[in-house]
Design a protein around this motif. Sequence first.
Motif, mmCIF file in Angstrom:
data_model
loop_
_atom_site.group_PDB
_atom_site.id
_atom_site.type_symbol
_atom_site.label_atom_id
_atom_site.label_comp_id
_atom_site.label_asym_id
_atom_site.label_seq_id
_atom_site.Cartn_x
_atom_site.Cartn_y
_atom_site.Cartn_z
ATOM 1 N N GLY A 2 -11.884 11.353 7.736
ATOM 2 C CA GLY A 2 -11.356 11.488 9.088
ATOM 3 C C GLY A 2 -11.201 10.154 9.781
ATOM 4 O O GLY A 2 -10.189 9.893 10.449
ATOM 5 N N LEU A 3 -12.196 9.280 9.622
ATOM 6 C CA LEU A 3 -12.103 7.949 10.220
ATOM 7 C C LEU A 3 -10.942 7.164 9.617
ATOM 8 O O LEU A 3 -10.189 6.497 10.330
ATOM 9 C CB LEU A 3 -13.411 7.185 10.008
ATOM 10 C CG LEU A 3 -14.629 7.615 10.817
ATOM 11 C CD1 LEU A 3 -15.858 6.824 10.388
ATOM 12 C CD2 LEU A 3 -14.392 7.441 12.309
ATOM 13 N N ALA A 4 -10.795 7.242 8.293
ATOM 14 C CA ALA A 4 -9.722 6.510 7.632
ATOM 15 C C ALA A 4 -8.358 7.042 8.056
ATOM 16 O O ALA A 4 -7.421 6.267 8.297
ATOM 17 C CB ALA A 4 -9.888 6.599 6.117
ATOM 18 N N ALA A 5 -8.235 8.360 8.165
ATOM 19 C CA ALA A 5 -6.959 8.957 8.565
ATOM 20 C C ALA A 5 -6.587 8.577 9.988
ATOM 21 O O ALA A 5 -5.402 8.416 10.315
ATOM 22 C CB ALA A 5 -7.024 10.475 8.421
ATOM 23 N N ALA A 6 -7.597 8.404 10.840
ATOM 24 C CA ALA A 6 -7.353 8.054 12.236
ATOM 25 C C ALA A 6 -7.145 6.558 12.445
ATOM 26 O O ALA A 6 -6.863 6.121 13.567
ATOM 27 C CB ALA A 6 -8.523 8.534 13.093
ATOM 28 N N GLY A 7 -7.294 5.780 11.387
ATOM 29 C CA GLY A 7 -7.159 4.337 11.513
ATOM 30 C C GLY A 7 -8.400 3.648 12.021
ATOM 31 O O GLY A 7 -8.347 2.476 12.398
ATOM 32 N N ASP A 8 -9.533 4.355 12.007
ATOM 33 C CA ASP A 8 -10.785 3.796 12.515
ATOM 34 C C ASP A 8 -11.681 3.241 11.413
ATOM 35 O O ASP A 8 -12.771 2.731 11.694
ATOM 36 C CB ASP A 8 -11.545 4.868 13.297
ATOM 37 C CG ASP A 8 -10.813 5.275 14.560
ATOM 38 O OD1 ASP A 8 -10.159 4.397 15.166
ATOM 39 O OD2 ASP A 8 -10.869 6.460 14.933
ATOM 40 N N LEU A 9 -11.252 3.350 10.170
ATOM 41 C CA LEU A 9 -11.978 2.773 9.035
ATOM 42 C C LEU A 9 -10.936 2.232 8.070
ATOM 43 O O LEU A 9 -10.082 2.984 7.583
ATOM 44 C CB LEU A 9 -12.850 3.822 8.342
ATOM 45 C CG LEU A 9 -13.603 3.356 7.088
ATOM 46 C CD1 LEU A 9 -14.644 2.292 7.446
ATOM 47 C CD2 LEU A 9 -14.264 4.530 6.379
ATOM 48 N N ASP A 10 -10.993 0.942 7.809
ATOM 49 C CA ASP A 10 -10.021 0.285 6.940
ATOM 50 C C ASP A 10 -10.516 0.325 5.501
ATOM 51 O O ASP A 10 -11.581 -0.211 5.186
ATOM 52 C CB ASP A 10 -9.821 -1.165 7.398
ATOM 53 C CG ASP A 10 -8.743 -1.892 6.610
ATOM 54 O OD1 ASP A 10 -7.991 -1.231 5.876
ATOM 55 O OD2 ASP A 10 -8.667 -3.127 6.738
ATOM 56 N N ILE A 11 -9.744 0.965 4.627
ATOM 57 C CA ILE A 11 -10.003 0.957 3.187
ATOM 58 C C ILE A 11 -8.817 0.234 2.562
ATOM 59 O O ILE A 11 -7.801 0.855 2.214
ATOM 60 C CB ILE A 11 -10.139 2.382 2.613
ATOM 61 C CG1 ILE A 11 -11.186 3.193 3.388
ATOM 62 C CG2 ILE A 11 -10.477 2.332 1.123
ATOM 63 C CD1 ILE A 11 -12.605 2.684 3.246
ATOM 64 N N PRO A 12 -8.890 -1.094 2.440
ATOM 65 C CA PRO A 12 -7.721 -1.846 1.985
ATOM 66 C C PRO A 12 -7.398 -1.578 0.516
ATOM 67 O O PRO A 12 -8.301 -1.393 -0.308
ATOM 68 C CB PRO A 12 -8.138 -3.303 2.201
ATOM 69 C CG PRO A 12 -9.628 -3.278 2.183
ATOM 70 C CD PRO A 12 -10.046 -1.960 2.738
ATOM 71 N N ILE A 13 -6.122 -1.544 0.206
ATOM 72 C CA ILE A 13 -5.653 -1.359 -1.164
ATOM 73 C C ILE A 13 -5.060 -2.688 -1.631
ATOM 74 O O ILE A 13 -4.101 -3.191 -1.047
ATOM 75 C CB ILE A 13 -4.595 -0.241 -1.253
ATOM 76 C CG1 ILE A 13 -5.142 1.062 -0.642
ATOM 77 C CG2 ILE A 13 -4.155 -0.038 -2.700
ATOM 78 C CD1 ILE A 13 -6.388 1.609 -1.292
ATOM 79 N N ALA A 14 -5.643 -3.252 -2.686
ATOM 80 C CA ALA A 14 -5.218 -4.559 -3.160
ATOM 81 C C ALA A 14 -4.098 -4.471 -4.183
ATOM 82 O O ALA A 14 -3.197 -5.314 -4.203
ATOM 83 C CB ALA A 14 -6.394 -5.310 -3.768
ATOM 84 N N ALA A 15 -4.142 -3.455 -5.059
ATOM 85 C CA ALA A 15 -3.158 -3.350 -6.132
ATOM 86 C C ALA A 15 -3.159 -1.936 -6.678
ATOM 87 O O ALA A 15 -4.173 -1.229 -6.609
ATOM 88 C CB ALA A 15 -3.468 -4.344 -7.255
ATOM 89 N N THR A 16 -2.021 -1.516 -7.211
ATOM 90 C CA THR A 16 -1.916 -0.205 -7.860
ATOM 91 C C THR A 16 -1.268 -0.376 -9.231
ATOM 92 O O THR A 16 -0.433 -1.266 -9.438
ATOM 93 C CB THR A 16 -1.078 0.778 -7.026
ATOM 94 O OG1 THR A 16 0.264 0.272 -6.887
ATOM 95 C CG2 THR A 16 -1.685 0.973 -5.644
ATOM 96 N N TYR A 17 -1.659 0.483 -10.157
ATOM 97 C CA TYR A 17 -1.144 0.455 -11.521
ATOM 98 C C TYR A 17 -0.967 1.878 -12.028
ATOM 99 O O TYR A 17 -1.774 2.764 -11.695
ATOM 100 C CB TYR A 17 -2.122 -0.270 -12.462
ATOM 101 C CG TYR A 17 -2.272 -1.741 -12.213
ATOM 102 C CD1 TYR A 17 -1.500 -2.668 -12.908
ATOM 103 C CD2 TYR A 17 -3.202 -2.218 -11.287
ATOM 104 C CE1 TYR A 17 -1.648 -4.030 -12.686
ATOM 105 C CE2 TYR A 17 -3.353 -3.573 -11.055
ATOM 106 C CZ TYR A 17 -2.578 -4.485 -11.760
ATOM 107 O OH TYR A 17 -2.719 -5.825 -11.537
ATOM 108 N N PRO A 18 0.037 2.107 -12.872
ATOM 109 C CA PRO A 18 0.080 3.389 -13.572
ATOM 110 C C PRO A 18 -1.065 3.463 -14.583
ATOM 111 O O PRO A 18 -1.573 2.426 -15.032
ATOM 112 C CB PRO A 18 1.445 3.371 -14.272
ATOM 113 C CG PRO A 18 1.786 1.919 -14.405
ATOM 114 C CD PRO A 18 1.167 1.237 -13.219
ATOM 115 N N LEU A 19 -1.466 4.653 -14.932
ATOM 116 C CA LEU A 19 -2.582 4.831 -15.854
ATOM 117 C C LEU A 19 -2.321 4.125 -17.181
ATOM 118 O O LEU A 19 -3.255 3.612 -17.810
ATOM 119 C CB LEU A 19 -2.834 6.324 -16.091
ATOM 120 C CG LEU A 19 -4.034 6.703 -16.965
ATOM 121 C CD1 LEU A 19 -5.325 6.150 -16.391
ATOM 122 C CD2 LEU A 19 -4.122 8.213 -17.122
#
Length: 278
Positions: free
Chosen positions: A236-253
Amino acid sequence: MPEVSPGQAIVRVQASCINPGALSALHGAPYTPIRDLAGVVMSVGDGVQDVRAGDEVLGWSQEWSAHAEYVAVPATQLIAKPLGLPWDVAGSLFVTPMAGLAGFNAVEPAAGEVVVVSGATGGVGFTAAQLARRTGATVLGIGNPAKAGHLRAHDIIPVPFDGDIAEAVRNAADGRKIDAFIDAVGSGYVRLALDLGVPPERITTAVDYQAAKEHGIAAKGTMDAGGLPALRMLAGLAAAGDLDIPIAATYPLAEVKAAYTTLAEHRPFGRVVLHPQE
């Protein structure tokens, strides 16, 4: 496609992050902590009532099996994905953010206090530091000086992890006493907290269980955070923008080796996430 058993749901995984602890498996550890997952429910087994096919969910696999296209997981380890929460964040909320929450809960920061977090530029520490700052506490984040800007952006005072750390913490505290210490690194930080005059009951570690035993302090990690209600709160906090979970990189499996290499060689600020459906 796994077969569904009573009490389980089959999840078509959209995102599953790699946590730094998974690197230990490359050096002989007996398990790989690949638990975070987010995806769409394909089917449910007998006795499942709160989850239905088509639901967007996030949660964890206690069988360490989340890096897959489809995962069979107990429905009691899933929550509804909040509307608007990105898949990458949803698939990164369990192992490290929950450990950060457990550390935060263990020392109960309060407004006006000074709280130190070691490993503040890592996943566990960054969550704990943000949660502590939300209480109105002054937060000193020990971490990589190259990533200090990320801490400042969240009103966390950066303290470099090289040099005389104790002196740097005292300088950052500007004469105020240190009220609590959350350790997400190990490697002597429990001893540092004690040397800084922090009461043992206000120190916790997510890593150094030996020091916790020796000095009678709390050792709290992912499974101590509070289960589904705690995960729901973080989501809920992350969805509201009140908790930052930064994403550095994404890869296919299919590029999982490159994903592990990125984590091992670059230690980026933020999560490295796999996309099994690409």
